[in-house]
Write a protein that holds these residues in place. Structure first.
Motif, PDB file in Angstrom:
ATOM      1  N   ARG A 220       1.014  -1.181   0.174  1.00 23.54           N
ATOM      2  CA  ARG A 220      -0.136  -0.051  -0.023  1.00 23.54           C
ATOM      3  C   ARG A 220       0.729   1.299   0.035  1.00 23.54           C
ATOM      4  O   ARG A 220       0.465   2.320  -0.438  1.00 23.54           O
TER       5      ARG A 220
ATOM      6  N   LEU B   1       2.306   0.756  -3.884  1.00 17.76           N
ATOM      7  CA  LEU B   1       1.443   0.392  -5.031  1.00 17.76           C
ATOM      8  C   LEU B   1       2.225   0.024  -6.306  1.00 17.76           C
ATOM      9  O   LEU B   1       2.016   0.587  -7.365  1.00 17.76           O
TER      10      LEU B   1
ATOM     11  N   TYR C 137       0.837   7.566  -1.246  1.00 11.46           N
ATOM     12  CA  TYR C 137      -0.495   7.250  -1.969  1.00 11.46           C
ATOM     13  C   TYR C 137      -1.479   8.349  -1.765  1.00 11.46           C
ATOM     14  O   TYR C 137      -1.770   9.050  -2.659  1.00 11.46           O
TER      15      TYR C 137
ATOM     16  N   LEU D 260       5.695   7.443  -6.223  1.00 14.82           N
ATOM     17  CA  LEU D 260       5.083   6.305  -6.506  1.00 14.82           C
ATOM     18  C   LEU D 260       5.347   6.062  -8.135  1.00 14.82           C
ATOM     19  O   LEU D 260       4.576   6.039  -8.917  1.00 14.82           O
TER      20      LEU D 260
ATOM     21  N   PHE E 112       3.820   3.381  -9.785  1.00 10.61           N
ATOM     22  CA  PHE E 112       2.374   3.323 -10.092  1.00 10.61           C
ATOM     23  C   PHE E 112       1.754   3.905 -11.215  1.00 10.61           C
ATOM     24  O   PHE E 112       1.986   5.170 -11.111  1.00 10.61           O
TER      25      PHE E 112
ATOM     26  N   PHE F  50      -0.239   7.375 -10.820  1.00 11.05           N
ATOM     27  CA  PHE F  50       0.477   8.512 -10.175  1.00 11.05           C
ATOM     28  C   PHE F  50       0.883   9.384 -11.512  1.00 11.05           C
ATOM     29  O   PHE F  50       0.618  10.689 -11.434  1.00 11.05           O
TER      30      PHE F  50
END
Length: 602
Positions: free
Chosen positions: A345, A348, A487, A514, A517, A520
């Protein structure tokens, strides 16, 4: 005295050992080097065995065990988890014994999950399935009482298979194969006991504050379901200066929270420390200074309790960091899954997602009654669908699996914050935003300090068009947990952008690290475009296209999945179109939304 042991032929004629044989086996277990000499495990096992042999199996409830074995008072209640925790520890000790020193013993003594009544079987017989509280040995008249085993193992096997099949369907078909010995079990979680806070002042005010603060902590900490907190009855029996060794050996708690209160004039100072009982080391300590002239006593103790609970028990707090550095020896795999979930988490990234999903699928197969594992699996399954991380085309759609796992978690533990978070998010992405927010508000009222949940609720609220409320919730999550909010920095940056605070949006998106991710980069492209940084926007948009080539051509549908209001969706699409990214034309977007004029064109 040497006790004779029956032969296999005798066992066929006698399905159960005699009382004498069971007592001899009990002595064999308790005298083994594999059985720990410290704690109350020996007294626990001896007590339940003798009670069952005496025909008093019906008395073996948590209340009687607490009073007879752990010397609890007559006002013992189920809020005190000591019996459940010690029973779990004793079951693991017994299982380990029969895997080592006792593997060739003639008789097996077990305490099936679900109660505290032991079973006595031949060691070469199948292990007993989970039993209810009325699983027995003999009734008071010496007659054999009814047990599931009397139906025969084939009938029981069919029954267990039927139940497991039903549960598997309810959970979205993902429970996996779990042995009958693990059905209904949950792993023991990190345990915490709170010692009464010491009164370090000279007057009655400090004493009242110390008692009140202890009560507030006993209310705030159990809301975090990744830990187990011993109940009020246990805390009241402890002196404020209890030795760590006594907590470890007498209660078996992994952590001790202690402290003191000093009142001098209009000033209050609270000192708090968290101690790891295995070695007595202080993991964390903090002083809180408050002014009685400006705050009510109740408000002060409530605020301090909230800060302490959040610091030590939240998903990225002190206890979680301690477990990550030194995972416990028992059920390491399950705790490792939880840590992998939180690691995922934070980053990500698809690699961490796959590791967390595989681990959690294994965890719920081993412990199908463990609500927190089902909750985390639901969130990971949801990310499989919404982020297209490691999709599994041969299974039920990820969004459906996520909703099934979340409902399973809530049915197992209705007040589990992680379960409510999973259900809220799964409902949101299954086009049920109204019901999702009802669940979210319920969870927020139950535990307002869980930063993992606060961030998720803030994100969902913001994407539904309530940008100001989303900003408020995310700001609180980031304030409580600035180190675990990568996040949420990204989401908060988009919120700032939508609220026309472009300077803040750019500053926050650059703070959110991130890079792996995909979304992002899509969010960054929108923010830079709205701020007039077109070169940066184009660069981030191209990275996003390389990572998710399917997204931009279908951006209207993707925005709908996230319940984004029409006007906000059109604004985001226009920002991406402004830097030449391959989104649908303004006319096509308007047609998709049923807009007949060009009012929303850039």
């Amino acid at each position: 005295m040497q006790t004779s042991v029956s032969s296999p032929v005798d066992r066929a004629e006698r399905p159960y050992p005699t009382h004498e044989e069971v007592r001899a086996q009990l002595v064999r277990i308790l005298s083994s080097r594999e059985f720990p000499s410290g704690g109350r495990g020996a007294a626990f096992l001896k007590y339940v065995t003798e009670e069952a042999l005496a025909g008093r199996a019906h008395r073996l409830k948590a209340y009687s065990v607490a009073i007879e074995v752990f010397n609890r008072s007559a006002d013992f209640s189920q809020d005190d988890p000591i019996v459940r925790i010690e029973a779990g520890r004793l079951r693991r000790v017994i299982e380990r014994y029969y895997l080592t020193a006792g593997q060739h013993d003639p008789i097996r003594i077990d305490i099936p999950k679900g109660g505290y009544v032991p079973t006595f079987t031949w060691n070469d017989a199948p292990a007993p399935a989970e039993a209810a509280d009325d699983e027995l040995s003999e009734d008071g008249g010496g007659r054999r009482a009814f047990t599931w085993r009397h139906l025969g193992w084939p009938v029981l096997a069919v029954f267990v298979a039927f139940v497991c099949a039903g549960l598997g369907y309810y959970a979205g078909g993902l429970t996996g194969a779990a042995s009958s010995r693990s059905v209904g079990q949950i792993p023991d979680e990190p345990t915490l006991v709170i010692a009464p806070f010491a009164d370090l002042g000279d007057g009655p005010q400090a004493a009242r504050y110390a008692v009140g603060l202890t009560e507030e902590l006993l209310t705030a900490l159990p809301r975090f379901k990744e830990i187990v907190v011993f109940g009020r009855e246990t805390s009241k029996t402890l002196p404020p200066d209890i030795e760590t060794s006594k907590v470890r050996d007498g209660l078996g708690a992994h952590y001790l929270l202690a402290g003191g209160v000093r009142v001098a004039g209009d000033k209050v100072r609270v000192t708090v420390r968290l101690v790891e009982t295995s070695n007595g080391s202080i993991l964390w300590s903090q002083d809180y200074d408050e002014d009685l002239d400006t705050h009510e006593l109740f408000a002060i103790q409530s605020d301090v309790a909230s800060k302490v609970a959040t610091a030590i028990a939240q998903p990225y707090g002190i206890i979680a960091k301690s477990l990550a550095a030194n995972p416990p020896p028992d059920d390491v795999g399950v705790h490792d899954c939880m840590l992998r979930f939180y690691a995922y988490r934070e980053k990500l990234a698809p690699e961490e997602h796959l590791a967390a999903r595989d681990c959690l699928e294994s965890a719920v197969a081993r412990f199908p009654a463990y609500a927190t594992a089902w909750s985390m699996l639901s969130i990971v399954q949801l990310d499989e669908g919404r982020f297209q991380f490691n999709p599994q085309s041969d299974k039920v759609p990820a969004m459906e699996r996520a909703l099934g796992s979340a409902r399973r978690a809530v049915s197992l533990e209705p007040d589990n914050t992680r379960a409510l978070q999973a259900l809220m998010t799964a409902l949101f992405f299954n086009n049920e935003p109204k019901e999702a927010f009802e669940v979210g508000e319920e969870a927020l009222a139950a535990n307002p300090n869980d930063t993992e949940f606060l961030g998720e609720l803030g994100t969902r609220v913001a994407f539904s068009g309530q940008w100001e409320r989303g900003a408020e919730l995310l700001d609180r999550a980031i304030k409580l947990n600035p180190g675990g909010a990568g996040y949420y920095f990204g989401t908060r940056a988009l919120i700032a952008c939508m609220l026309q605070d472009h300077e803040k949006a750019v500053r926050l998106i650059r703070k959110a690290d991130l890079k792996k991710f995909p979304l992002f980069h899509g969010v960054a492209a929108v923010i830079y475009s709205e701020a007039g940084l077109l070169a940066d926007a184009k660069r981030e948009g191209e990275v996003f296209m390389n990572m998710r080539p399917d997204y931009l051509p279908n951006i209207v549908a993707e925005n709908r999945k996230r319940n984004l209001p029409q006007k906000d969706s059109m604004r985001i699409i226009a920002a991406l179109r402004r830097v030449g990214l391959p989104v649908p034309s303004a006319r096509d977007v308007e047609a998709e939304f049923g807009v007949s004029d060009t009012a929303h064109r850039p």
